[in-house]
Scaffold this motif. Structure first.
Motif, short mmCIF file in Angstrom:
data_model
loop_
_atom_site.label_atom_id
_atom_site.label_comp_id
_atom_site.label_asym_id
_atom_site.label_seq_id
_atom_site.Cartn_x
_atom_site.Cartn_y
_atom_site.Cartn_z
N PRO A 149 -42.32 -19.73 15.32
CA PRO A 149 -42.40 -20.44 15.02
C PRO A 149 -43.03 -19.75 13.25
CG PRO A 149 -44.14 -20.81 16.13
CD PRO A 149 -42.81 -20.09 16.57
N LEU A 150 -43.77 -19.00 13.42
CA LEU A 150 -44.57 -18.10 12.29
C LEU A 150 -43.05 -17.33 11.77
CD1 LEU A 150 -47.53 -16.60 14.25
CD2 LEU A 150 -46.75 -18.57 13.37
N ILE A 151 -41.94 -16.55 12.25
CA ILE A 151 -41.48 -16.18 11.62
C ILE A 151 -40.02 -16.98 11.33
CG2 ILE A 151 -38.92 -15.35 11.98
CD1 ILE A 151 -40.40 -13.53 14.20
N GLY A 152 -40.07 -18.89 11.48
CA GLY A 152 -39.64 -19.68 10.46
C GLY A 152 -40.26 -20.37 9.78
N GLY A 153 -41.78 -19.78 9.83
CA GLY A 153 -42.30 -20.21 8.35
C GLY A 153 -41.97 -19.48 6.88
N ALA A 154 -42.35 -18.44 8.09
CA ALA A 154 -42.31 -17.48 6.91
C ALA A 154 -40.31 -16.89 6.27
CB ALA A 154 -42.20 -15.59 7.08
N LEU A 155 -39.68 -17.29 6.77
CA LEU A 155 -38.25 -17.28 5.99
C LEU A 155 -37.70 -18.64 5.11
CD1 LEU A 155 -36.11 -15.67 9.14
CD2 LEU A 155 -37.07 -14.59 7.40
N MET A 156 -38.69 -19.53 5.88
CA MET A 156 -38.46 -21.16 5.07
C MET A 156 -39.33 -20.92 3.97
SD MET A 156 -37.64 -23.86 7.82
CE MET A 156 -37.08 -23.90 9.35
N ILE B 206 -36.77 -20.88 0.76
CA ILE B 206 -37.91 -22.40 -0.46
C ILE B 206 -38.11 -21.57 -2.22
CG2 ILE B 206 -38.27 -24.34 -0.74
CD1 ILE B 206 -37.77 -25.15 2.20
N GLY B 207 -38.63 -20.40 -1.88
CA GLY B 207 -39.19 -20.29 -2.73
C GLY B 207 -38.19 -19.62 -3.32
N SER B 208 -37.18 -18.42 -3.06
CA SER B 208 -35.74 -17.85 -3.43
C SER B 208 -34.92 -18.89 -4.62
CB SER B 208 -35.32 -16.88 -3.58
OG SER B 208 -36.15 -15.90 -2.20
N LEU B 209 -34.55 -20.06 -3.46
CA LEU B 209 -34.43 -21.19 -4.55
C LEU B 209 -34.79 -21.63 -5.67
CD1 LEU B 209 -32.51 -22.56 -1.11
CD2 LEU B 209 -31.63 -22.13 -2.61
N PHE C 236 -32.62 -22.30 -9.17
CA PHE C 236 -32.39 -22.82 -10.49
C PHE C 236 -33.23 -23.29 -11.38
CE2 PHE C 236 -31.92 -25.24 -5.69
CZ PHE C 236 -30.41 -24.82 -5.49
N ALA C 237 -35.24 -22.46 -10.81
CA ALA C 237 -35.28 -22.56 -12.95
C ALA C 237 -34.79 -21.88 -13.70
CB ALA C 237 -36.27 -22.02 -11.97
N SER C 238 -34.22 -20.73 -12.95
CA SER C 238 -32.98 -19.83 -14.16
C SER C 238 -32.93 -20.37 -14.71
CB SER C 238 -32.90 -18.52 -13.19
OG SER C 238 -31.95 -18.89 -12.22
N GLN C 239 -31.48 -21.71 -13.86
CA GLN C 239 -29.75 -22.24 -14.47
C GLN C 239 -31.17 -23.37 -15.42
OE1 GLN C 239 -26.84 -20.90 -13.47
NE2 GLN C 239 -28.52 -19.51 -12.86
N ARG C 240 -31.76 -23.50 -15.56
CA ARG C 240 -32.66 -24.84 -16.34
C ARG C 240 -32.56 -25.70 -15.78
NH1 ARG C 240 -34.47 -21.78 -21.04
NH2 ARG C 240 -33.09 -20.25 -21.70
N ILE C 241 -32.44 -26.08 -14.51
CA ILE C 241 -32.35 -27.29 -14.03
C ILE C 241 -33.90 -28.08 -13.83
CG2 ILE C 241 -31.80 -28.96 -11.78
CD1 ILE C 241 -29.96 -26.57 -10.96
N ALA C 242 -33.87 -29.26 -13.33
CA ALA C 242 -35.59 -30.13 -14.08
C ALA C 242 -35.88 -29.55 -13.02
CB ALA C 242 -35.50 -31.25 -14.26
N LEU D 67 -33.73 -30.37 -3.88
CA LEU D 67 -32.16 -29.82 -3.97
C LEU D 67 -32.61 -28.54 -2.55
CD1 LEU D 67 -30.48 -28.71 -7.17
CD2 LEU D 67 -29.46 -30.18 -5.35
N SER D 68 -33.62 -27.59 -3.11
CA SER D 68 -33.99 -26.91 -2.34
C SER D 68 -34.76 -27.50 -0.78
CB SER D 68 -35.56 -26.25 -2.44
OG SER D 68 -35.15 -25.48 -4.16
N PHE D 69 -35.04 -28.62 -0.48
CA PHE D 69 -35.63 -29.44 0.33
C PHE D 69 -34.29 -29.60 1.28
CE2 PHE D 69 -39.87 -30.89 -0.96
CZ PHE D 69 -40.58 -29.27 -1.65
#
Length: 344
Positions: A289-296, A300-303, A307-313, A320-322
């Motif tokens: 679960p710790l590996i899963g938490g770190a990856l997620m 999600i931060g990368s997503l 999306f911010a770089s694409q000027r999405i609200a 979308l990330s969720f």
């Protein structure tokens, strides 16, 4: 931690680990730079990572095998009050006394606990010599080979990676970010909304009771996976318009689905191996679960950044990330379906 507990015993491991955690917490409380703050957090994490697995090892040694799941669930319930204390109470203390004071208090308590553990804890009942194995490379390699070659362990581990990963990434990070950035809530309100989710692990005795009463673990895993799938759909369709009480209830139920099966997982994994391997297998499962938490968290931060770089609200970016969460819940359902039922 599992290997050390199975070879050196719980008392010495936990005593030393709590001293390390106390030193790290003190370093963080007194830090004047980002480097010392990070170093303190690393030491604290290193020390506290050696606590839950030795506890499960002690339960497996001191209690009959049929009580392992229930006693582990009880231990998790006690520990959940620590999760709760890290939300609203610590936020209130930080506002009243500054952020350093709570951490100085925690460092002191950790030091006291280290002394108490060293004085009072015993690795096994008198006359029990089967709880540990010699600290030799050959024995350790054999222990690890036995565990990693078992298919059921991997199924349980990856199920826990997906379910626990949701808890650590969403409840531990992105729920708070969403409530701040999109819902516009203040820190105190966010603390109240997330506090029930932080202690959702108190529901674990319910699921260990179900597994014990039915003699089956698979229905618990299937039921929690289905609940995670259904409850995570609102995250991927948008939470706008939900009131704070509704969000509080939703997050609590999601956290329950993610953490309710924890004790059942450890019980199932431990039952596959001899007593002398109980610490190592619990430590192995505990990584997932710790590996899963770190990856997620990172994924999600990368997503969100993309999306911010694409000027999405911002609200749409979170929605979308969720989408990651219902997808992971569906994958956990597949794993639960393929779990081979064993006797509880």
């Amino acid at each position: 931690s599992g290997i050390l507990v199975d070879t050196a015993g719980s008392r010495r491991c936990v005593s030393l680990a709590l001293v390390i955690a106390a030193a790290g917490t003190l370093c963080f409380a007194l830090s004047e730079s980002l480097f010392t703050a990070c170093a303190g957090r690393v030491l604290t994490a290193l020390g506290l990572s050696f606590v839950s697995v030795p506890l499960m090892k002690l339960i497996s040694v001191w209690f009959p095998v049929h009580l392992f799941g229930r006693m582990t669930a009880l231990a998790l319930v006690v520990g959940s009050f620590g999760y709760w204390a890290a939300t609203t109470p610590v936020a209130a203390l930080s506002e009243a006394l500054g952020w350093r004071a709570p951490f100085l208090g925690m460092a002191t308590l950790l030091g006291i606990l280290a002394v108490l553990v060293h004085i009072t804890v015993r690795d096994a009942p008198p006359g029990n010599h089967s709880a540990t194995v010699p600290l030799r490379l050959r024995e350790i390699a054999g222990m690890l080979k036995t565990i990693v070659s078992n298919r059921q362990v991997w199924l349980l581990g990856f199920w826990y990676l997906l379910q626990g990963g949701f808890y650590f990434s969403f409840v531990g990070l992105w729920a708070g970010q969403y409530l701040t950035c999109v819902a516009g809530m203040d820190a105190t309100t966010i603390g109240w909304v997330l506090a029930p989710a932080a202690i959702a692990i108190i529901t674990t005795p319910i699921f260990t009771w179900i597994a014990a009463a039915t003699g089956k673990r698979k229905p618990v895993f299937l039921g929690l996976s289905i609940a995670s799938t259904l409850l995570s759909i609102p995250l991927a369709t948008g939470l706008q318009g939900y009131s704070a009480p509704i969000l509080c209830a939703l997050f609590f139920l999601l956290a329950t689905a993610a953490t309710g099966g924890v004790a059942v997982i450890f019980d199932g994994a431990k039952s596959l191996f001899p007593l002398a391997l109980s610490g190592t297998v619990c430590g192995f499962i505990n990584m997932f679960p710790l590996i899963g938490g770190a990856l997620m968290q990172q994924g999600i931060g990368s997503l969100l950044e993309y999306f911010a770089s694409q000027r999405i609200a911002e609200s749409t970016s979170f929605t979308l990330s969720f989408l990651v969460y219902p997808i992971c819940a569906l994958l956990s359902l597949v794993l639960a379906w393929n779990y081979r039922e064993l006797e509880c």
